[in-house]
Design an enzyme around this catalytic site. Structure first.
Site, PDB file in Angstrom:
ATOM      1  N   HIS A 145      52.804 -15.995 -78.189  1.00  0.00           N
ATOM      2  CA  HIS A 145      52.239 -16.494 -77.078  1.00  0.00           C
ATOM      3  C   HIS A 145      52.561 -18.176 -77.014  1.00  0.00           C
ATOM      4  O   HIS A 145      52.305 -18.618 -78.182  1.00  0.00           O
ATOM      5  CB  HIS A 145      50.784 -16.308 -76.861  1.00  0.00           C
ATOM      6  CG  HIS A 145      49.850 -16.845 -77.868  1.00  0.00           C
ATOM      7  ND1 HIS A 145      49.693 -16.032 -78.858  1.00  0.00           N
ATOM      8  CD2 HIS A 145      49.345 -18.044 -78.009  1.00  0.00           C
ATOM      9  CE1 HIS A 145      48.672 -16.598 -79.650  1.00  0.00           C
ATOM     10  NE2 HIS A 145      48.460 -17.693 -79.242  1.00  0.00           N
ATOM     11  N   PHE A 146      53.043 -18.588 -75.960  1.00  0.00           N
ATOM     12  CA  PHE A 146      53.156 -19.820 -75.724  1.00  0.00           C
ATOM     13  C   PHE A 146      51.944 -20.678 -75.269  1.00  0.00           C
ATOM     14  O   PHE A 146      50.988 -19.989 -74.453  1.00  0.00           O
ATOM     15  CB  PHE A 146      54.007 -20.280 -74.726  1.00  0.00           C
ATOM     16  CG  PHE A 146      55.416 -20.193 -75.026  1.00  0.00           C
ATOM     17  CD1 PHE A 146      56.359 -21.355 -75.490  1.00  0.00           C
ATOM     18  CD2 PHE A 146      56.406 -19.105 -75.097  1.00  0.00           C
ATOM     19  CE1 PHE A 146      57.672 -21.434 -75.758  1.00  0.00           C
ATOM     20  CE2 PHE A 146      57.638 -19.027 -75.219  1.00  0.00           C
ATOM     21  CZ  PHE A 146      58.232 -20.238 -75.670  1.00  0.00           C
TER      22      PHE A 146
END
Ligand code: ZN
Length: 163
Positions: free
Chosen positions: A116-117
């Site tokens: 995930h960013f």
């Protein structure tokens, strides 16, 4: 309702120890923090934000490494990061952003098994705000209010990404 938050609620959140992946669960079941459910990507509010408006952009698939992404997933992921930044710009008017990946526990990944960013909006002088948001008692209230502000924009986005 007068009480927007309750300390016992926070204790409950902090004591929550499940094997369920927050992203997969957010996509399939628990909608409380999920802003966008696209074909290949999703956006969630961070339950434990560094600052108000801290978003997480993830592939729908439960994968941990960038090299496991297909080309279309990679494209949609970056495009969803960009669109999320645009929405935050419009709604929260930050002065800048920190956008990045924490790969592996040593790099600070809280959930290392699902890529995930992080998108962290920044304001001039927000180091003071960071101290405020470190007080865990205020966080659930802010998350809910911010979620309600952002959700309509992501609803519009969802329509375009699904077509
Ligand atoms: Zn997952």
């Amino acid at each position: 309702m007068k009480t927007m938050w309750a300390p016992w609620r926070m204790e409950y959140i902090l004591s929550e120890k499940t094997d369920v992946c927050v992203f997969c669960d957010g996509f399939a079941n628990n909608d409380d923090l999920t802003l966008l459910k696209g074909n290949d990507t999703m956006v969630m509010m961070n339950k434990f934000p560094y600052i108000n408006g801290h978003l997480l952009v993830a592939p729908v698939r439960h994968i941990s490494c960038l090299d496991q992404l297909s080309k279309p997933e990679m494209g949609e992921l970056l495009s969803t990061v960009d669109r999320s930044v645009q929405i935050l710009k419009e709604v929260m008017k930050p002065d800048g952003f920190n956008v990045g990946l924490n790969l592996g526990k040593v790099a600070g990944a809280g959930v290392e098994e699902h890529l995930h960013f992080h998108i962290v909006p920044r304001w001039f002088g927000d180091t003071n705000a960071l101290t405020v948001f470190a007080d865990v008692r205020v966080i659930p209230e802010h998350i809910k209010a911010t979620y309600d502000n952002l959700k309509p924009y992501f609803n519009k986005l969802e329509l375009t990404t699904k077509n």
